[in-house]
Design a protein around this motif. Structure first.
Motif, short mmCIF file in Angstrom:
data_model
loop_
_atom_site.label_atom_id
_atom_site.label_comp_id
_atom_site.label_asym_id
_atom_site.label_seq_id
_atom_site.Cartn_x
_atom_site.Cartn_y
_atom_site.Cartn_z
N LEU D 68 27.38 41.63 25.15
CA LEU D 68 28.32 41.00 26.07
C LEU D 68 28.15 41.64 27.45
N GLY D 70 30.08 42.81 29.58
CA GLY D 70 30.87 44.01 29.86
C GLY D 70 30.51 45.19 28.99
N ARG D 78 24.39 37.65 31.31
CA ARG D 78 24.56 36.99 30.03
C ARG D 78 23.37 36.07 29.77
N LEU E 31 42.15 43.36 26.07
CA LEU E 31 42.17 42.53 24.87
C LEU E 31 43.49 41.81 24.90
N LEU E 40 38.78 38.82 24.93
CA LEU E 40 38.44 40.05 25.63
C LEU E 40 38.04 39.66 27.04
N THR E 42 36.64 41.29 30.55
CA THR E 42 36.14 42.49 31.22
C THR E 42 35.98 42.20 32.70
N ALA E 113 35.23 36.41 30.33
CA ALA E 113 36.25 36.13 29.31
C ALA E 113 35.54 35.70 28.04
N GLU E 114 35.67 36.51 26.99
CA GLU E 114 35.02 36.23 25.70
C GLU E 114 36.10 35.82 24.73
#
Lengths: 238, 238, 238, 238, 238, 238
Positions: D68, D70, D78, E31, E40, E42, E113-114
């Motif tokens: 990921l 981060g 990415r 989170l 998640l 970051t 944003a995951e």
């Protein structure tokens, strides 16, 4: 001798109209109609050259060719295919034959040919229409003196072919699909040949047939040069 | 009259060698050398056709053309570019002129031309070499009778051009870069023309020059057909 | 004990031939044959480094690996796949173990391994052949003194495996497909191990089996180093 | 003997925690922490197989691995890169060694390893964590009996290396960057080796060093198998 | 009046928890859980700006949004799709409304944003969570004074909708799928509206319904701002 | 109160012209001009639906939006960007609000909006013009009865904004760039709202400002619905 499906004689081209300035934000543009075929060609000058020409003082001319999805029936997917690639290389080479890229200076002329209606002869229509857009783009950005310096000659293109053993000028889509031989000819206004691309579609052709087709093409090219001159009127740069 | 940089006369082609079966896992293949130009052409038959031909009973022939990174100096990036696209379309059309795709049945002949050394004339070399690979692929998969049915004729190609005002047969890389006019001619063994592609590189050409170049090309094509026949020996299918 | 399908004993490698300079435009090249496997490896030096090394004074070596479409039966589609990615990373790491990239200066050595015939062991063949191409590329561009400075040692690679419970040296394609364990070993000429990659294909292996396979591999690597030395003759740089 | 930068002894692994069911919509998942490294592994079963397995009655297991953006400092772009490709192939092979894909039936187990914090050992952490997610995915979809049939054994992985001449178990990021030799070992719970991947990073290694590193790795793998068993508790399927 | 499938009243949002610093290598991270939705987010600061901002002294904030494959059932393919593109543009615009990019200097704030669990409202959750990650990233890199200068206000977002004719606050996945109207509202802590995106999903809506939904949204946004303030505690920058 | 740069009053829209059937090969098309903005919208019906709708008996409507390279000054590169993605999703949703996709049967309506001149408001122009093209496409393929069944209502769209504190109807490019708030409103002919997308560009807006802008938008939408009705004349389907 039977006439063609739209009533034309074998050596009769389709009617051409050229509407200058159709796309108002481009430096130059032309809406080019030839029978059922319609293209928008835009020409824009940028103050940069591709990486491999940087620092050499010379300019460049490049072309893109796109069949808009709505230009065919059924609708065509919007993507570059190998045919488009082949055609845009031809357009670029053809227009570069009329332009002195050294006199252009470190600038790039971008041509974009957007096919709105595809009824045969789109690649040659793109070349013939592009010349008008180029003249207008040069006039709008560099002025009439530089335009005369940059342009070496006018350039136009036509397709001819053999259908049922008969040589025909300016094939429409139905004729193109049924042609035994297909020949695209690009020529400067002054008569010098720029490109001759003949293809036996499923068949072959003889030297004599090639000669006959070239004669027919030159007939059409005389008329197309005249149409370009009329469209440009007092702006004809030669 | 001055000779060429490798001592050839204007109408003298480079020496050609054809090594059959160089790639042993392909149905047919040829290592084709023409002066400093080397290509590997492989031909493979698959029992499937592209989607748009499914259910029509007819077959297809398609070609890919790739300059291997090590074929030029400096090294060339490994990627499809617009020139490759244009060339592989030409190879495909040319070989289809020699193949009866209907007699082939619902199968696809895949040609892959890998340029190992690029010293001019790679697209025409690919066509001339591909014919030999196709014969071997058909013999290996369908046998001699079907090969004779599927193949309508042999096909070969050559490049000619005008350099410093002089018509030259079979240009090498240096001549090609300096050519005013460049003409590629594809012809069946029986004499029928398949493709004629003439381009004024920075200049134009006249009908008379086109005639002179076609004469020169036909000279070279006679010799290339002979080289194909010798390479195939008893396997010559006509 | 039964012999292998080509009659070899378990510890007998396939015959190797190395033809230097096969691709004449590359700085260095080798046509590498090992039984039914054939690869062309080219090596070319460019005066630039990847962005992340710029300004650091050090050089780089990078590799590409490509199975040509005609190298397998049936024909393989021409595209990078995840297996190729894994292999070209292995080739790059292996050759960098033999090259002092700091001594190379701000240059990049590009290796291109083109698989012409795939009959097992292509990744190890690529490494062994690449070393010969690298020597020739360095000799041609930097000369013999710099070549000796840049090269730390020779490097070669071999595959071994367990087939039907039996350890075998230098697997061909059929053996590779049937192997319970597959081990690729990369070693410098001086004996230092560079890479050891063992994989249980559908099974597992014991520490003892690993030891047996490493012994077998070292046997093969001695012979490959010898083949490299013979191919290079007086140009052997150590 | 100096201790490591986090105070560990050479043969001391980092603390491992495994949180099952972290992603609630997946069939199985595990948040796997090993020192400063954190991954989320999800496992999902679909009722389909890749095209090349259709109609063969057997299933498949495939893995994706993604750092990921981060997970590193500075932020990582990415995109799939060649390192990710190599790693996800390793994860897939490793887990397939523990799964009887024939018993799975025509289904595919998809593993997705998302690296949240990258502090070394992410590829081996992905394998060790994936096993727990696979167990939970099988239990949730096929039930305990089928889970026992499909799973042949547990599987875990660890990295070891030589740093400043010293063999170290379970390298963190700083140790990994400075390692002379890096070895990843994948092993079934029952002791069979699945993958051994040793790489000399800028250097080489001897057979003796390989043996020392394998001993160290087996120590760590015993502990990881124990951690998996504790995390699964009564759901341990063997 | 019937309650919702999880027992909430129409104007009752789902419980929110925000765990700061979940990804330890990022400058800031959160989170964010809202009912069954988990993300998640970051935030990382880099010392560079996109090309079109170079030399202008101002900074930039950009966002990526990714549904991880395991976040849905069945598993979602890992690829950017047009919905993700639309959402990440919304996240970027929303956070830029709270950030003085001129005060940021020539730096870029990257938000990622995951989505770990997708149960409705992921785009608004991403915005609300991103604000917390941004505060922590600025504190960690620029310190508290600069953080107060760069941040103009807090920002949060919520989704509301009409389901079976009833206005509902904070839709979960099942409600979202069945909604006649869907409205996402982004608002600064101080009350200024940043984005209002209302969509009739298969139906339309009236001005009165829009007013009712905006009232409901503002209710939720008050609570979300409070949750952000509690999560940040003494680090709340205003 | 100062007038706008083209002399319009704040609540005065630009003149609209709609030329039906501009692209003759498409089932329906409209050349839509609104002040300096020109678009070609084509509509084509195909007898297939996307994979996820197969077998469900219902149809689909999808849209593509493309700024042609010549539509801006300087020329825009020809490629899909994230803004285009966002816009074509909006066009698709908006037109689906007017179409009963169930009544359409298993067919797909493809809309292609090609921007020829971009002078602000292209996304709303695309929606308003698309409705006319859709009517003509349905009439040409399904006939007037089915057209009335498939179409639920007309749909049009307009942009409004706040520039220098003043609410303005139908922003041109210069106004759009300087707007503090930008609101796009899509509405059915019958008055139901389909989409409301308000964005504070660098600022925020209040509930009162939103109300004022919606009033202004509804004024413009009444006129656009009238323009659509006049363009369609006797073909107006309601």
């Amino acid at each position: 001798m039977s006439t063609r499906n739209d009533g034309r004689s074998p050596s009769e081209p389709r009617a051409v109209t050229i509407e200058r300035g159709f796309a108002r934000r481009s430096n130059g543009s032309a809406l080019y109609r030839c029978g059922g075929t319609t293209l928008l060609v835009t020409a824009n000058l940028t103050e940069a050259v591709p990486g491999w020409l940087e620092g050499k003082g010379t300019g460049w001319l490049t072309a893109e060719y796109m069949m808009l999805p709505g230009s065919t029936s059924p609708r065509k997917e919007r993507r570059a295919d190998s045919r488009s690639t082949e055609i845009q290389r031809l357009i670029g080479r053809s227009l570069r034959a009329a332009v002195d890229t050294r006199a252009l200076g470190p600038r790039t002329l971008h041509l974009d040919a957007e096919v709105i209606d595809a009824d045969g002869g789109t690649r040659t229509a793109a070349i013939t229409g592009a010349f008008v857009a180029v003249v207008d783009a040069l006039l709008a950005t560099l002025g009439p003196d530089a335009t005369r310096t940059v342009l070496k000659d006018s350039v136009s293109a036509v397709s001819v072919g053999i259908v049922n053993g008969q040589g025909l000028l300016d094939l429409d889509y139905v004729e193109d699909v049924g042609a035994e031989v297909d020949l695209n000819v690009v020529r400067l206004g002054g008569g010098g040949l720029v490109e001759v691309q003949g293809t036996g579609e499923g068949g072959t052709f003889s030297r004599n047939q090639l000669t006959e087709l070239l004669d027919l093409a030159e007939l059409g090219l005389d008329l197309l040069t005249k149409a370009q001159r009329e469209a440009l009127g007092a702006d004809w740069p030669f």
